[in-house]
Motif scaffolding. Structure first.
Motif, PDB file in Angstrom:
ATOM      1  N   LEU A 297      52.274   3.069   9.989  1.00 23.70           N
ATOM      2  CA  LEU A 297      51.812   4.430  10.267  1.00 23.70           C
ATOM      3  C   LEU A 297      50.888   4.441  11.483  1.00 23.70           C
ATOM      4  CD1 LEU A 297      51.170   5.692   6.632  1.00 23.70           C
ATOM      5  CD2 LEU A 297      53.026   6.380   8.145  1.00 23.70           C
ATOM      6  N   LYS A 298      50.026   3.444  11.562  1.00 25.11           N
ATOM      7  CA  LYS A 298      49.120   3.337  12.711  1.00 25.11           C
ATOM      8  C   LYS A 298      49.908   3.213  14.011  1.00 25.11           C
ATOM      9  CE  LYS A 298      44.609   3.224  11.939  1.00 25.11           C
ATOM     10  NZ  LYS A 298      43.752   4.258  12.534  1.00 25.11           N
TER      11      LYS A 298
ATOM     12  N   SER B 160      52.651   4.658  14.526  1.00 24.64           N
ATOM     13  CA  SER B 160      53.484   5.869  14.578  1.00 24.64           C
ATOM     14  C   SER B 160      54.913   5.647  14.094  1.00 24.64           C
ATOM     15  CB  SER B 160      53.505   6.464  15.996  1.00 24.64           C
ATOM     16  OG  SER B 160      52.189   6.703  16.427  1.00 24.64           O
TER      17      SER B 160
ATOM     18  N   LEU C 241      56.756   6.246  11.219  1.00 27.40           N
ATOM     19  CA  LEU C 241      56.653   6.935   9.935  1.00 27.40           C
ATOM     20  C   LEU C 241      57.742   6.508   8.967  1.00 27.40           C
ATOM     21  CD1 LEU C 241      55.724  10.527  11.171  1.00 27.40           C
ATOM     22  CD2 LEU C 241      54.219   8.644  10.547  1.00 27.40           C
TER      23      LEU C 241
ATOM     24  N   LEU D 124      45.227   8.723   5.921  1.00 27.26           N
ATOM     25  CA  LEU D 124      45.797   8.330   7.220  1.00 27.26           C
ATOM     26  C   LEU D 124      46.906   9.285   7.642  1.00 27.26           C
ATOM     27  CD1 LEU D 124      45.960   6.345   9.597  1.00 27.26           C
ATOM     28  CD2 LEU D 124      47.504   4.953   8.232  1.00 27.26           C
TER      29      LEU D 124
ATOM     30  N   GLU E 298      45.423  12.355   8.983  1.00 25.20           N
ATOM     31  CA  GLU E 298      44.899  12.112  10.336  1.00 25.20           C
ATOM     32  C   GLU E 298      46.023  12.146  11.360  1.00 25.20           C
ATOM     33  OE1 GLU E 298      42.789   8.384  10.311  1.00 25.20           O
ATOM     34  OE2 GLU E 298      41.273   9.152   8.910  1.00 25.20           O
ATOM     35  N   ILE E 299      47.143  11.496  11.022  1.00 26.38           N
ATOM     36  CA  ILE E 299      48.283  11.444  11.942  1.00 26.38           C
ATOM     37  C   ILE E 299      48.827  12.854  12.183  1.00 26.38           C
ATOM     38  CG2 ILE E 299      50.685  10.673  12.194  1.00 26.38           C
ATOM     39  CD1 ILE E 299      49.800   8.099  10.660  1.00 26.38           C
ATOM     40  N   LYS E 300      48.981  13.619  11.106  1.00 27.45           N
ATOM     41  CA  LYS E 300      49.488  14.987  11.238  1.00 27.45           C
ATOM     42  C   LYS E 300      48.543  15.841  12.074  1.00 27.45           C
ATOM     43  CE  LYS E 300      52.391  14.994   7.150  1.00 27.45           C
ATOM     44  NZ  LYS E 300      52.143  14.742   5.731  1.00 27.45           N
TER      45      LYS E 300
ATOM     46  N   GLN F 273      48.966  14.954  15.648  1.00 26.36           N
ATOM     47  CA  GLN F 273      50.216  15.496  16.194  1.00 26.36           C
ATOM     48  C   GLN F 273      50.061  16.994  16.509  1.00 26.36           C
ATOM     49  OE1 GLN F 273      52.908  14.266  13.084  1.00 26.36           O
ATOM     50  NE2 GLN F 273      53.557  12.436  14.186  1.00 26.36           N
TER      51      GLN F 273
END
Length: 128
Positions: free
Chosen positions: A86-87, A89, A91, A113, A116-118, A121
């Protein structure tokens, strides 16, 4: 030899958990010279990379070992893999390894996490 390996294994595992990286690295070196359980050693090396936030290295080590790990380690390894993917990217692989995780603490950390990613984005798409 096995008892010595296991003692050092658990000692080193605790050091990595506590982020005592210098001691842990010394433990890992000694373990690899002992030539005990390669898969367990790979688990520790992957966890070590994870704690150093070297997510690429974590993936490289654990992806090879994950299929051979005992129950005791496989969930942790799945978490480190999922988080590291995930870090980076990735997914698809992140979610693939997340499927095996039941530990509420791990699940929570992955959800945080993912949020955070969403959020990142969304920020990116707003900047365009």
């Amino acid at each position: 030899g096995d008892i010595a390996f296991l003692n050092l294994f658990y000692e080193t595992w605790d050091q990595i958990k506590a982020k005592k990286m210098v001691e842990a690295e010394a433990g890992l070196k000694r373990l690899s010279k002992m030539g005990g359980d390669e898969t367990r050693l790979a688990f520790l090396q992957g966890f070590f990379a994870f704690q150093k936030e070297d997510h690429k290295q974590c993936v490289k080590i654990l992806e090879k070992a994950i299929g051979r790990l005992d129950k005791e380690f496989s969930e942790g390894a799945s978490f480190y893999l999922s988080y590291s993917f995930l870090k980076g990217s990735d997914l698809v692989n992140g979610e693939k390894y997340a499927k095996n995780i039941k530990n509420p603490d791990y699940v929570h950390r992955l959800m945080v996490l993912m949020d955070e990613i969403k959020a990142a984005q969304v920020l990116k798409s707003k900047k365009k």
